[in-house]
Structures are given as structure tokens and as C-alpha cells.
Design a protein around this motif. Structure first.
Motif, mmCIF file in Angstrom:
data_model
loop_
_atom_site.group_PDB
_atom_site.id
_atom_site.type_symbol
_atom_site.label_atom_id
_atom_site.label_comp_id
_atom_site.label_asym_id
_atom_site.label_seq_id
_atom_site.Cartn_x
_atom_site.Cartn_y
_atom_site.Cartn_z
ATOM 1 N N ASN A 96 0.810 -1.216 0.000
ATOM 2 C CA ASN A 96 0.000 0.000 0.000
ATOM 3 C C ASN A 96 0.847 1.271 0.000
ATOM 4 O O ASN A 96 0.519 2.245 -0.682
ATOM 5 C CB ASN A 96 -0.936 -0.009 1.222
ATOM 6 C CG ASN A 96 -1.998 -1.080 1.104
ATOM 7 O OD1 ASN A 96 -2.327 -1.515 0.003
ATOM 8 N ND2 ASN A 96 -2.524 -1.519 2.249
ATOM 9 N N ASP A 97 1.932 1.270 0.774
ATOM 10 C CA ASP A 97 2.776 2.459 0.849
ATOM 11 C C ASP A 97 3.417 2.775 -0.501
ATOM 12 O O ASP A 97 3.474 3.937 -0.933
ATOM 13 C CB ASP A 97 3.871 2.272 1.905
ATOM 14 C CG ASP A 97 3.305 2.254 3.312
ATOM 15 O OD1 ASP A 97 2.169 2.746 3.482
ATOM 16 O OD2 ASP A 97 3.995 1.762 4.224
ATOM 17 N N THR A 98 3.905 1.729 -1.180
ATOM 18 C CA THR A 98 4.551 1.939 -2.474
ATOM 19 C C THR A 98 3.560 2.431 -3.512
ATOM 20 O O THR A 98 3.838 3.357 -4.289
ATOM 21 C CB THR A 98 5.216 0.637 -2.953
ATOM 22 O OG1 THR A 98 6.126 0.176 -1.958
ATOM 23 C CG2 THR A 98 5.961 0.873 -4.263
ATOM 24 N N ALA A 112 2.741 5.999 -2.822
ATOM 25 C CA ALA A 112 3.850 6.880 -3.200
ATOM 26 C C ALA A 112 3.871 7.137 -4.703
ATOM 27 O O ALA A 112 4.041 8.272 -5.154
ATOM 28 C CB ALA A 112 5.173 6.252 -2.753
#
Length: 294
Positions: A12-14, A17
Motif C-alpha cells: 500500500n505504501d509503495t 507513493a
């Protein structure tokens, strides 16, 4: 045996981003990387966009640069102008910043006064300097009052370039002073207090506390000043037009002449590619030097 978890590039973070970065990457590609790629392509072509079209000529434009004495003169002018501008534009503002970082009378007024040239249009500043240094201008009037013969400043192959250098130094001085002031205020005062207790004088404090503490700021100021100086155009356009006898013709103005006066876009693109390469090499060397020292 415990299970080892590896971070997936689809977590999710990638993904988040990349969602936020994508607009910036697209704009970077359209307005920076795209034009650079097209400039590089154009440097291998010749012809006009309006009549005959463009033709692929390979390295012919770069070969013309190597064999053209005017290009080498312009390159020498640019090196002279850059070195003579960058060094004072770093040294003088650094000295002013150290002085104006202390509690002295009229400190705020002096800071404002020194910064004012940075917000003046370079075209307006060039017109002002051209008036000051014209044959019947105030500078020659002052020289005449002390018994010195008037000088044709902008019409003399020796004096025209120093006038351009003086304008560039004056224009950039305030910005670098503010940058150095910000760097100085980030140095903890306790370091100077400890140095005074150890008996260090002002020069020793400057060499062993101020300069090391300002190293990142110095790199930033050097890089921005070199880039700003290498792309100098307005002062040449307004004050000298590259003369007399090509003595003040700088690389950016030379590119402008070849592209928009001679309509030799391929040759101008080759010269612009050389300028881009010089700028990137200088910035890389400065950043690498700073990285090795840290």
C-alpha cells in the motif's frame, strides 16, 4: 524457523507513493526531460522548420563547433566571465553575512539594502549600468573630476567584460548573502562560546567553526551561482550585444544568435548541448567534492 517477510513493491505504501509521484514525474518528463531529449536530437540535424525542413547530419554540427574560432572565443569569454563572477559572488556575500549576523547598528536596514538588487529585473539593471558607463555617463564624469580621461567602457574590448562582471556580482550578491545568513543562524552559538573559552580568536572561529558549519550552504550557493552565471543572457543582450569584436559574447547569447538570427537551429542545439554538458559536469564535480569531504 521464523518466517522472513520481504516488502513487496505492490504494498500500500509503495502504491500510494507512486500515485502521488506520478503527476510530478509526468510534468518532469514533459517540461524537462522531453525538451532535453529533443535538443539532443536537434543537434544532429540541419535545416529550417519553415522551408526545407530538417535533415539528419550526424556529428557535423559538433565538428563545426570544434573548427569554429568564434565558438572557442565565446567559450573562453564564458569561462573568464564565470570564474571572475562566481568567486567574488561567494566571497563578498559570505563576509557581509558574517558581519550582519552580529548585533550592529542598522543591521536590518543594511540587510534589506544589500538584498534589493536581487529583486530588480536584470534587464532594468542592465539598462541602468549602461547609462552609468556610457561615454558621458556618471562614472566618466566622476573620473573626469579627479583628472582621469573618460573611458569608452562598453566600446572597449578590455573594459566591456569587467562591466558585465560587475553587474552580475551586484545582482547576485544579496541572494547569496541571505543564503549564508540562514546557514550561519543554523550553527549553534554554544560552539562559539566554547571556542572563546578556549582562547580562539575571531579568525580561528571562522576557520574551524563557521566554514565547516556552512559547508552544505556553500555547496548550494556555489552550484546555484555557477548555474545562474553560465546562463547569463540579459546583460549581454541589453548592454553590449556581444561586442565589441565578440569580446563579451557569452555562450547563451551565442546560442540565441545562431538559433534566432541565423536560424541555424541544429548548430545552436549542438552549442546548447555543450553548455548543458559543461553545467552538469561542474555540478557533479562540486557535489562529489562535498560528498568526499563528508
Amino acid at each position: 524457523m521464523p518466517k522472513i517477510y520481504t516488502k513487496s513493491w505492490l504494498d500500500n505504501d509503495t502504491v500510494a507513493a507512486w500515485i502521488f509521484l506520478t503527476p510530478a514525474v509526468i510534468l518532469l518528463g514533459i517540461f524537462i526531460l522531453g525538451p532535453i531529449a529533443y535538443l539532443f536530437f536537434l543537434s544532429f540535424t540541419a535545416g529550417s522548420f519553415t522551408s526545407t525542413g530538417i535533415q539528419w547530419v550526424g556529428l557535423k554540427n559538433y565538428w563545426r563547433l570544434l573548427l569554429n574560432p568564434d565558438f572557442w572565443q565565446v567559450l573562453g569569454n564564458t569561462v573568464y566571465f564565470t570564474v571572475a563572477t562566481v568567486i567574488p559572488t561567494l566571497v563578498i556575500p559570505l563576509g557581509l553575512a558574517v558581519l550582519l549576523n552580529r548585533s550592529i547598528a542598522l543591521r536590518e536596514a543594511l540587510r534589506t539594502t544589500y538584498f534589493l538588487p536581487s529583486i530588480i529585473s536584470l534587464v532594468a539593471a542592465g539598462l541602468g549600468f549602461r547609462w552609468l558607463f556610457q561615454p558621458e555617463g556618471p562614472v566618466n564624469a566622476l573620473l573626469n573630476s579627479v583628472g582621469i580621461s573618460p573611458i569608452t567602457w562598453l566600446g572597449d574590448t578590455f573594459w566591456a567584460m569587467p562591466v558585465l562582471i560587475l553587474l552580475s556580482i551586484w545582482k547576485q550578491l544579496g541572494f547569496n548573502m541571505v543564503v549564508f545568513l540562514a546557514g550561519l543562524q543554523a550553527i549553534p552559538p554554544s560552539r562559539y562560546e566554547a571556542a572563546e573559552l578556549d582562547g580562539a580568536n575571531s579568525w580561528q572561529q571562522f576557520c574551524y567553526i563557521t566554514l565547516p558549519g556552512l559547508q552544505p550552504t556553500l555547496i548550494f550557493a556555489t552550484v546555484t551561482t555557477v548555474i545562474f552565471t553560465l546562463r547569463s543572457f540579459e546583460q549581454v543582450y541589453v548592454m553590449t550585444g556581444g561586442g565589441p569584436l565578440n569580446s563579451t559574447n557569452l555562450l547563451v547569447y551565442y546560442i540565441y544568435q545562431e538559433a534566432f538570427a541565423q536560424f541555424d537551429f541544429g548548430y545552436a542545439a549542438a552549442a546548447a548541448t555543450v553548455l548543458l554538458a559543461i553545467t552538469l559536469v561542474l555540478v557533479y564535480l562540486q557535489l562529489r567534492t562535498w560528498g568526499e569531504e563528508n
